[in-house]
Design a protein around this motif. Structure first.
Motif, PDB file in Angstrom:
ATOM      1  N   ILE A 120       0.842  -1.201   0.000  1.00 54.49           N
ATOM      2  CA  ILE A 120       0.000   0.000   0.000  1.00 54.49           C
ATOM      3  C   ILE A 120       0.876   1.250   0.000  1.00 54.49           C
ATOM      4  O   ILE A 120       0.614   2.210  -0.738  1.00 54.49           O
ATOM      5  N   ILE A 121       1.931   1.246   0.813  1.00 55.14           N
ATOM      6  CA  ILE A 121       2.845   2.400   0.830  1.00 55.14           C
ATOM      7  C   ILE A 121       3.491   2.577  -0.541  1.00 55.14           C
ATOM      8  O   ILE A 121       3.577   3.701  -1.060  1.00 55.14           O
ATOM      9  N   ALA A 122       3.943   1.484  -1.139  1.00 58.53           N
ATOM     10  CA  ALA A 122       4.536   1.582  -2.478  1.00 58.53           C
ATOM     11  C   ALA A 122       3.524   2.110  -3.483  1.00 58.53           C
ATOM     12  O   ALA A 122       3.858   2.922  -4.363  1.00 58.53           O
ATOM     13  N   SER A 123       2.268   1.689  -3.348  1.00 56.92           N
ATOM     14  CA  SER A 123       1.230   2.129  -4.287  1.00 56.92           C
ATOM     15  C   SER A 123       0.894   3.597  -4.104  1.00 56.92           C
ATOM     16  O   SER A 123       0.582   4.299  -5.079  1.00 56.92           O
ATOM     17  N   VAL A 124       0.930   4.080  -2.854  1.00 57.62           N
ATOM     18  CA  VAL A 124       0.676   5.501  -2.605  1.00 57.62           C
ATOM     19  C   VAL A 124       1.648   6.362  -3.408  1.00 57.62           C
ATOM     20  O   VAL A 124       1.270   7.400  -3.976  1.00 57.62           O
ATOM     21  N   PHE A 125       2.894   5.905  -3.495  1.00 59.86           N
ATOM     22  CA  PHE A 125       3.926   6.672  -4.200  1.00 59.86           C
ATOM     23  C   PHE A 125       4.185   6.114  -5.610  1.00 59.86           C
ATOM     24  O   PHE A 125       5.227   6.379  -6.209  1.00 59.86           O
ATOM     25  N   PHE A 126       3.222   5.342  -6.121  1.00 57.52           N
ATOM     26  CA  PHE A 126       3.228   4.841  -7.499  1.00 57.52           C
ATOM     27  C   PHE A 126       4.530   4.111  -7.849  1.00 57.52           C
ATOM     28  O   PHE A 126       5.097   4.303  -8.923  1.00 57.52           O
ATOM     29  N   SER A 127       4.973   3.266  -6.937  1.00 59.44           N
ATOM     30  CA  SER A 127       6.178   2.465  -7.189  1.00 59.44           C
ATOM     31  C   SER A 127       5.924   0.978  -6.955  1.00 59.44           C
ATOM     32  O   SER A 127       6.858   0.213  -6.775  1.00 59.44           O
ATOM     33  N   GLU A 128       4.658   0.583  -6.969  1.00 55.34           N
ATOM     34  CA  GLU A 128       4.315  -0.819  -6.734  1.00 55.34           C
ATOM     35  C   GLU A 128       4.956  -1.740  -7.766  1.00 55.34           C
ATOM     36  O   GLU A 128       5.339  -2.869  -7.464  1.00 55.34           O
ATOM     37  N   ASN A 129       5.079  -1.268  -8.996  1.00 51.38           N
ATOM     38  CA  ASN A 129       5.672  -2.130 -10.029  1.00 51.38           C
ATOM     39  C   ASN A 129       7.117  -2.485  -9.700  1.00 51.38           C
ATOM     40  O   ASN A 129       7.563  -3.615  -9.909  1.00 51.38           O
ATOM     41  N   SER A 154       0.306  -1.414 -12.451  1.00 51.78           N
ATOM     42  CA  SER A 154       0.149  -0.772 -13.766  1.00 51.78           C
ATOM     43  C   SER A 154      -0.084   0.726 -13.616  1.00 51.78           C
ATOM     44  O   SER A 154       0.331   1.519 -14.470  1.00 51.78           O
ATOM     45  N   LEU A 155      -0.741   1.125 -12.515  1.00 49.23           N
ATOM     46  CA  LEU A 155      -0.926   2.545 -12.261  1.00 49.23           C
ATOM     47  C   LEU A 155       0.422   3.211 -11.994  1.00 49.23           C
ATOM     48  O   LEU A 155       0.653   4.357 -12.404  1.00 49.23           O
ATOM     49  N   GLY A 156       1.312   2.490 -11.319  1.00 47.04           N
ATOM     50  CA  GLY A 156       2.662   3.013 -11.101  1.00 47.04           C
ATOM     51  C   GLY A 156       3.395   3.235 -12.408  1.00 47.04           C
ATOM     52  O   GLY A 156       4.045   4.273 -12.601  1.00 47.04           O
ATOM     53  N   VAL A 157       3.292   2.276 -13.328  1.00 49.73           N
ATOM     54  CA  VAL A 157       3.938   2.428 -14.638  1.00 49.73           C
ATOM     55  C   VAL A 157       3.370   3.644 -15.359  1.00 49.73           C
ATOM     56  O   VAL A 157       4.116   4.454 -15.940  1.00 49.73           O
TER      57      VAL A 157
END
Length: 681
Positions: A120-129, A154-157
């Protein structure tokens, strides 16, 4: 030469805040494929290509917008562009992430909760990928189950693409400020050059490092740029050919969804099929049958809420009780309905107001205001997840201390001891089942210093036992199953006064034939490095080797034999530790769903657990100076094979033993290895 960069799109065909109907239709198809793939992965194995459709659409729209801005204003408004992206993407994303964080706190436990909150933290900053790319090649994290926010990769990309492209366009504007007649050519060179480089890199990495190829933004950039090049050229298929183009494009998308599967090397060149298909549908335009169909209200409605569907559907699926293959059609219908309702409500109450409102109350939404609000909201969601991680880590530490205290107490008939006929252990006893499920995945005896890296291939060797005065010197080689046995090797070294070196690598047995096709090149390189090390090192008295897997091929058996024959001799005995039995499908999910009846619900028939061929044992039977050491009578002492053996959970995931259980195997490995060596001498 004209400086016009794009052709104007006829306003008459625009619907719903300026979007072309065929774009909304493609969005509906894309999100439908992804949703269907997640609900019925066996029926629509390539439904994940819906993400590739989204990438092309994003490239077409965003680069088209930048091109129009260059044409109309002669510049790129970076602050304005990023403000619009924040207002379009961030509000709903943060709402979904916050809701998922709360759900994770109440519905997940232990290591699952920590994993979810980290992502979730990675996704907040768009780095989940990038986190998923790292997890895919990390030994400890490679077996993580998908989290409820995995779709944010994919949102991170996309967001990284949105950060990069406007800056590059601005640099083109600056570089051509005195020669504006060259600007169009410079933009084309930029787009075409990046497209070519990214596509070539994607093809290469898909072969050598498929996880990186799938998640890394530079290797996905070409899909956005394909859409961007379509926007640059503004190609429209003549009306008489539009039906053919739309049909061919739709067919390419549908065939991709049904013929591509998890075994396909993807993305690479294969991704060109859905990408080109999407471009064909866009080029066919609103006058094609696809464009006309896309003007129907239900299609426009689904396309309009596709962003919400994409974000909401996955956490709803993940938090639905039960295993996916056992969820009935009624439950799946409720999942679909719930997702559509949530997506529609949040579009009306969150997406559209945040995107189109000029004020919030009396506060005017200036660029700086939007930026400050975005940073504040992101910090709050990330802070909530971080607090949850810290609390759960403290709970985990207390549980691990409890496990250590209980296990060190010398429990009789615990773990492998319960399968020892000499001890006459009862079939059941009332002691605790260890390790607790909350710490199961981290109950691993492998060590970083014993683990060889993937990129580039390296050989890391750790040493167990005495530094001097040992009676025998041994080496243990193999894949991650070999790494899981480190605690047993350590006990063997202690009990027998041996020095044992250990070197393990993911999905890579000690063989000239790789055990995993997806990592074949790196695996062969690792084996070559091992051979070089053995040629230069002082000869070992014993070499242990093992690997998981019972889907043996003749080439794998021959690969073991060829490798072993080069090193086995009267002075060096090779001991092949038999491959372990399989576990049932959805092993971890079953344990979590049935914590009070694990053996009753999560066992696997012995015939299925041992189905296939153990290439190690077959190769050893026909190779001189090679013996088989079988511990499987202790891992699966009966029928069926049960997850809990003597109150110890044997496997921490679908293929690796827990440290708790491996420690109980240690004395038996020491005894049986010593017997084999005595016979050989």
């Amino acid at each position: 030469m004209s400086t016009s960069l794009v052709r104007p799109v006829a306003p008459a065909v625009r619907k719903s805040h300026g979007l072309l109907p065929e774009i909304q239709g493609l969005r509906a198809v894309a999100v439908g494929l992804v949703f269907a793939f997640h609900l019925w992965p066996e029926r629509i194995p390539g439904g994940f290509i819906g993400v590739d459709i989204f990438f092309v659409i994003s490239g077409y729209l965003i680069i088209g917008h930048l091109l129009r801005q260059l044409r109309d204003d002669g510049r790129v408004d970076l602050a304005g562009f990023w403000t619009r992206r924040i207002r379009r993407i961030l509000p709903l994303a943060l709402v979904v992430l916050f809701a998922t964080a709360i759900a994770s706190w109440f519905l997940a436990q232990g290591e699952d909760r920590i994993q979810y909150l980290e992502e979730i933290i990675a996704s907040v900053f768009f780095s989940e990928n990038w986190l998923l790319a790292y997890n895919a090649v990390d030994y400890i994290r490679a077996d993580y189950d998908p989290s409820p926010v995995q779709q944010f990769w994919s949102l991170g990309v996309e967001e990284q693409f949105y950060l990069l492209l406007p800056v590059l366009f601005a640099l083109v504007v600056f570089a051509t400020r005195r020669r504006q007649q060259l600007r169009s050519r410079a933009v084309l060179i930029l787009l075409a050059g990046l497209f070519t480089a990214s596509l070539i890199a994607s093809v290469l990495f898909t072969t050598t490092s498929p996880e990186t190829a799938y998640f890394a933004t530079p290797l996905r950039l070409w899909e956005f740029l394909a859409g961007g090049l379509a926007a640059f050229t503004a190609i429209r298929i003549p009306r008489r050919w539009s039906t053919l183009a739309a049909t061919a494009g739709t067919a390419a998308i549908i065939l991709s969804a049904f013929l591509i599967n998890e075994e396909t090397a993807f993305p690479g060149w294969v991704a060109l099929v859905p990408v080109v298909g999407t471009l064909a549908v866009i080029a066919a335009g609103h006058e094609s049958w696809f464009g006309r169909l896309s003007t129907f209200a239900p299609v426009l409605w689904v396309g309009g809420i596709s962003y919400g569907i994409y974000l909401w559907h996955w956490p709803i699926i993940q938090f639905t009780p039960g295993e996916l293959d056992q969820i009935g059609i009624t439950t799946k219908a409720f999942i679909i309905a719930g997702t559509l309702v949530l997506a529609w409500i949040t579009k009306r109450t969150i997406e559209d107001p945040a995107r189109f409102a000029s004020t919030i109350g009396s506060l005017r939404l200036r660029k700086s205001t939007v930026g400050i609000a975005a940073i504040t909201a992101m910090s709050l969601v990330a802070g909530t997840a971080w607090a949850g991680i810290n609390t759960t880590n403290r709970e985990q530490a207390e549980l691990l201390a409890y496990v250590e205290a209980i296990a060190s107490g010398g429990l009789e008939c615990f773990g492998a001891e319960s399968a020892d006929p000499a001890l006459a252990c009862p079939s059941t006893w009332d002691g605790p089942i260890l390790p607790p499920l909350q710490v199961l995945r981290s109950d691993d005896s492998n060590r970083a210093e014993c683990w060889s890296g993937d990129s580039p291939p390296t050989v890391n060797i750790c040493t167990l036992g005495p530094e001097s005065g040992y009676e025998l010197r041994a080496l243990a080689l193999g894949d991650s199953y070999n790494g899981a046995l480190v605690a047993a090797y350590e006990t063997t070294a202690e009990l027998n006064n041996w020095q044992i070196d250990v070197a393990s690598r993911r999905s890579c047995g000690w063989s000239s034939a790789p055990t995993s096709a997806s990592r074949s090149e790196a695996c062969l390189t690792w084996n070559e490095l091992i051979d070089e090390y053995l040629d230069e090192a002082e000869p070992y008295d014993v070499i242990f080797t093992t690997a998981a897997g019972r889907s043996a091929s003749e080439s794998l058996v021959v690969g073991y034999q060829e490798t072993w024959q080069a090193h086995a001799s009267s002075e060096t005995l090779i001991i092949a530790i038999a491959s372990p039995p399989r576990t049932r499908n959805e092993y971890i999910a079953c344990l979590n769903d049935h914590p009070d009846s694990i053996n009753e619900e999560c066992s696997l028939d012995r015939s299925e657990a041992f189905s296939g061929i153990d290439a190690l044992s077959v190769a050893a039977a026909s190779t001189d100076h090679v013996e088989v050491l079988d511990l499987n009578d202790l891992i699966c002492p009966g029928d069926p094979c049960t997850p809990v053996v003597g109150n110890a959970i044997a496997y921490r995931n679908s293929g690796h033993l827990t440290r708790t259980f491996v420690e109980t195997l240690g004395p038996y490995l020491a005894e049986r290895a010593a017997d084999l060596i005595a016979t050989h001498r």
